[in-house]
Design a protein around this motif. Structure first.
Motif, mmCIF file in Angstrom:
data_model
loop_
_atom_site.group_PDB
_atom_site.id
_atom_site.type_symbol
_atom_site.label_atom_id
_atom_site.label_comp_id
_atom_site.label_asym_id
_atom_site.label_seq_id
_atom_site.Cartn_x
_atom_site.Cartn_y
_atom_site.Cartn_z
ATOM 1 N N ARG A 8 0.844 -1.184 0.000
ATOM 2 C CA ARG A 8 0.000 0.000 0.000
ATOM 3 C C ARG A 8 0.890 1.250 0.000
ATOM 4 N N LYS A 9 0.622 2.159 -0.927
ATOM 5 C CA LYS A 9 1.364 3.409 -0.988
ATOM 6 C C LYS A 9 0.804 4.392 0.042
ATOM 7 N N GLU A 10 1.702 5.017 0.795
ATOM 8 C CA GLU A 10 1.305 5.987 1.808
ATOM 9 C C GLU A 10 2.122 7.264 1.641
ATOM 10 N N GLN A 11 1.468 8.391 1.860
ATOM 11 C CA GLN A 11 2.149 9.678 1.735
ATOM 12 C C GLN A 11 2.693 10.099 3.101
ATOM 13 N N ILE A 12 4.018 10.205 3.169
ATOM 14 C CA ILE A 12 4.692 10.575 4.413
ATOM 15 C C ILE A 12 5.584 11.782 4.129
ATOM 16 N N ALA A 13 5.306 12.891 4.827
ATOM 17 C CA ALA A 13 6.076 14.130 4.669
ATOM 18 C C ALA A 13 6.115 14.558 3.208
ATOM 19 N N GLY A 14 4.986 14.405 2.518
ATOM 20 C CA GLY A 14 4.907 14.840 1.136
ATOM 21 C C GLY A 14 5.473 13.863 0.128
ATOM 22 N N LEU A 15 5.993 12.722 0.599
ATOM 23 C CA LEU A 15 6.579 11.720 -0.297
ATOM 24 C C LEU A 15 5.746 10.439 -0.252
ATOM 25 N N TRP A 16 5.589 9.816 -1.423
ATOM 26 C CA TRP A 16 4.874 8.550 -1.488
ATOM 27 C C TRP A 16 5.862 7.418 -1.208
ATOM 28 N N MET A 17 5.530 6.627 -0.207
ATOM 29 C CA MET A 17 6.412 5.533 0.198
ATOM 30 C C MET A 17 5.599 4.259 0.394
ATOM 31 N N ASN A 18 6.327 3.116 0.378
ATOM 32 C CA ASN A 18 5.667 1.842 0.621
ATOM 33 C C ASN A 18 5.256 1.730 2.078
ATOM 34 N N GLY A 19 3.992 1.369 2.282
ATOM 35 C CA GLY A 19 3.485 1.192 3.628
ATOM 36 C C GLY A 19 3.244 -0.262 3.948
ATOM 37 N N ALA A 20 2.079 -0.555 4.479
ATOM 38 C CA ALA A 20 1.737 -1.931 4.849
ATOM 39 C C ALA A 20 1.704 -2.810 3.602
ATOM 40 N N SER A 21 1.998 -4.074 3.791
ATOM 41 C CA SER A 21 2.021 -5.018 2.672
ATOM 42 C C SER A 21 1.401 -6.343 3.080
ATOM 43 N N GLN A 22 1.060 -7.128 2.104
ATOM 44 C CA GLN A 22 0.513 -8.460 2.362
ATOM 45 C C GLN A 22 0.968 -9.392 1.247
ATOM 46 N N THR A 23 1.382 -10.584 1.632
ATOM 47 C CA THR A 23 1.892 -11.568 0.670
ATOM 48 C C THR A 23 0.833 -12.631 0.411
ATOM 49 N N PHE A 24 0.544 -12.829 -0.856
ATOM 50 C CA PHE A 24 -0.373 -13.895 -1.272
ATOM 51 C C PHE A 24 0.484 -15.025 -1.850
ATOM 52 N N PRO A 25 0.500 -16.177 -1.211
ATOM 53 C CA PRO A 25 1.453 -17.230 -1.602
ATOM 54 C C PRO A 25 1.114 -17.981 -2.885
ATOM 55 N N SER A 26 -0.116 -17.935 -3.345
ATOM 56 C CA SER A 26 -0.510 -18.778 -4.475
ATOM 57 C C SER A 26 -1.476 -18.034 -5.398
ATOM 58 N N VAL A 27 -0.911 -17.163 -6.232
ATOM 59 C CA VAL A 27 -1.708 -16.368 -7.171
ATOM 60 C C VAL A 27 -1.457 -16.868 -8.588
ATOM 61 N N PRO A 28 -2.492 -17.160 -9.357
ATOM 62 C CA PRO A 28 -2.266 -17.591 -10.749
ATOM 63 C C PRO A 28 -1.565 -16.494 -11.542
ATOM 64 N N GLY A 29 -0.528 -16.886 -12.281
ATOM 65 C CA GLY A 29 0.137 -15.912 -13.133
ATOM 66 C C GLY A 29 -0.756 -15.420 -14.247
ATOM 67 N N PHE A 30 -1.745 -16.230 -14.618
ATOM 68 C CA PHE A 30 -2.748 -15.842 -15.618
ATOM 69 C C PHE A 30 -4.029 -16.577 -15.275
ATOM 70 N N TYR A 31 -5.171 -15.875 -15.434
ATOM 71 C CA TYR A 31 -6.458 -16.490 -15.125
ATOM 72 C C TYR A 31 -7.525 -15.854 -16.010
ATOM 73 N N ALA A 32 -8.243 -16.687 -16.740
ATOM 74 C CA ALA A 32 -9.303 -16.191 -17.621
ATOM 75 C C ALA A 32 -10.513 -17.113 -17.532
ATOM 76 N N VAL A 33 -11.696 -16.504 -17.539
ATOM 77 C CA VAL A 33 -12.964 -17.239 -17.527
ATOM 78 C C VAL A 33 -13.767 -16.822 -18.759
ATOM 79 N N LEU A 34 -14.155 -17.796 -19.564
ATOM 80 C CA LEU A 34 -15.016 -17.562 -20.719
ATOM 81 C C LEU A 34 -16.311 -18.320 -20.503
ATOM 82 N N ALA A 35 -17.415 -17.755 -20.946
ATOM 83 C CA ALA A 35 -18.708 -18.403 -20.737
ATOM 84 C C ALA A 35 -19.602 -18.179 -21.943
ATOM 85 N N SER A 36 -20.564 -19.086 -22.094
ATOM 86 C CA SER A 36 -21.518 -18.958 -23.189
ATOM 87 C C SER A 36 -22.581 -17.907 -22.897
#
Length: 260
Positions: free
Chosen positions: A87-115
């Motif tokens: 999450r980007k946070e503004q500190i003293a007028g500068l945008w810096m990295n704030g809190a973060s969260q790691t997702f261990p198993s995210v598909p590198g690509f994911y698509a859903v097609l339907a009729s």
């Protein structure tokens, strides 16, 4: 007497559930599917590619091409990988990295097609069980074993969509006749390499009748493959090679442009 016997035989033949001698019992519908390309090679001039998924319904009970009672959903999924969302946070007028969260198993690509809109095809409980739709994807537990924050999850999904790596397409599958169908999906230029799985689900009246699965391989070839293998599997030699190339380029420039 003969007339009474004949009428009795006709009545027996007309009893419900009686099958004619030698008649084959009706079989449940089965879906068969495949992809247009099993191997996708990525070179320096790769700008993306469109793949076609197609299939057929064995023992189809559709009365006509215009009255197909079936719905088809296709899911294309790339290899899983850990992803860190910050999450980007503004500190003293500068945008810096704030809190973060790691997702261990995210598909590198994911698509859903339907009729048709897939949330109208089957109940939400069925879609969740099959992992169909962004909201039903399982990204795994966080490092602390807790459920991921909805805000981080929503932003991860949004970023993946912006890069063309997450796609949902309603009405993207068309039927060709009583049992044939096809759909296509675009793989972007930044598609990750690895083995992809394609799943095809056949529904009727919200009930899952059959499913089929196939796979395809996305891989780098040529010089790109050598560089990739060095960078990810032999990082020390990759770094050493990069330093040697930089030093060699510097020496060559010094030799060419030095003053007498």
């Amino acid at each position: 007497m003969r007339l009474a016997l004949l009428l009795a035989l006709v009545a027996v033949e007309l009893l419900p559930g009686r099958q004619a001698v030698g008649a084959e019992p009706s079989r449940p519908e089965q879906v068969q599917s495949d992809v247009s390309q099993r191997v996708i090679s990525i070179q320096s001039n790769f700008t993306g590619i469109e793949i076609v998924l197609f299939g057929s319904i064995d023992f189809s009970r559709a009365p006509s091409p215009d009255e197909a009672p079936y719905d088809v959903i296709m899911v294309i999924r790339g290899p899983n990988r850990p992803v860190v969302v910050r999450r980007k946070e503004q500190i003293a007028g500068l945008w810096m990295n704030g809190a973060s969260q790691t997702f261990p198993s995210v598909p590198g690509f994911y698509a859903v097609l339907a009729s048709r809109p897939f949330r109208a095809v089957a109940p939400e409980a069925v879609l969740k069980k099959l992992g169909i739709g962004f909201s039903n994807l399982d990204f795994g537990k966080t490092a602390g074993g807790e459920t991921a924050d909805d805000g981080f999850r929503a932003n991860l999904t949004r970023l993946q969509q912006e890069h063309g790596l997450f796609q949902e397409s309603d009405d993207a599958i068309s039927f060709l006749g009583r049992s044939l169908f096809r759909g296509s999906v675009a793989l972007p230029v930044n598609v990750p390499i690895g083995r992809y799985t394609t799943q095809v689900f056949l529904f009727r009246d919200g009930k899952l009748l059959s499913q089929s699965q196939s796979s395809l391989q996305v891989e780098k070839v040529g010089v790109e493959r050598v560089v990739y293998m060095l960078a990810f599997h032999y990082p020390f030699f990759y770094g050493l090679l990069a330093v040697l190339m930089a030093v060699s380029a510097g020496l060559l420039a010094w030799t060419v442009f030095r003053r007498e």
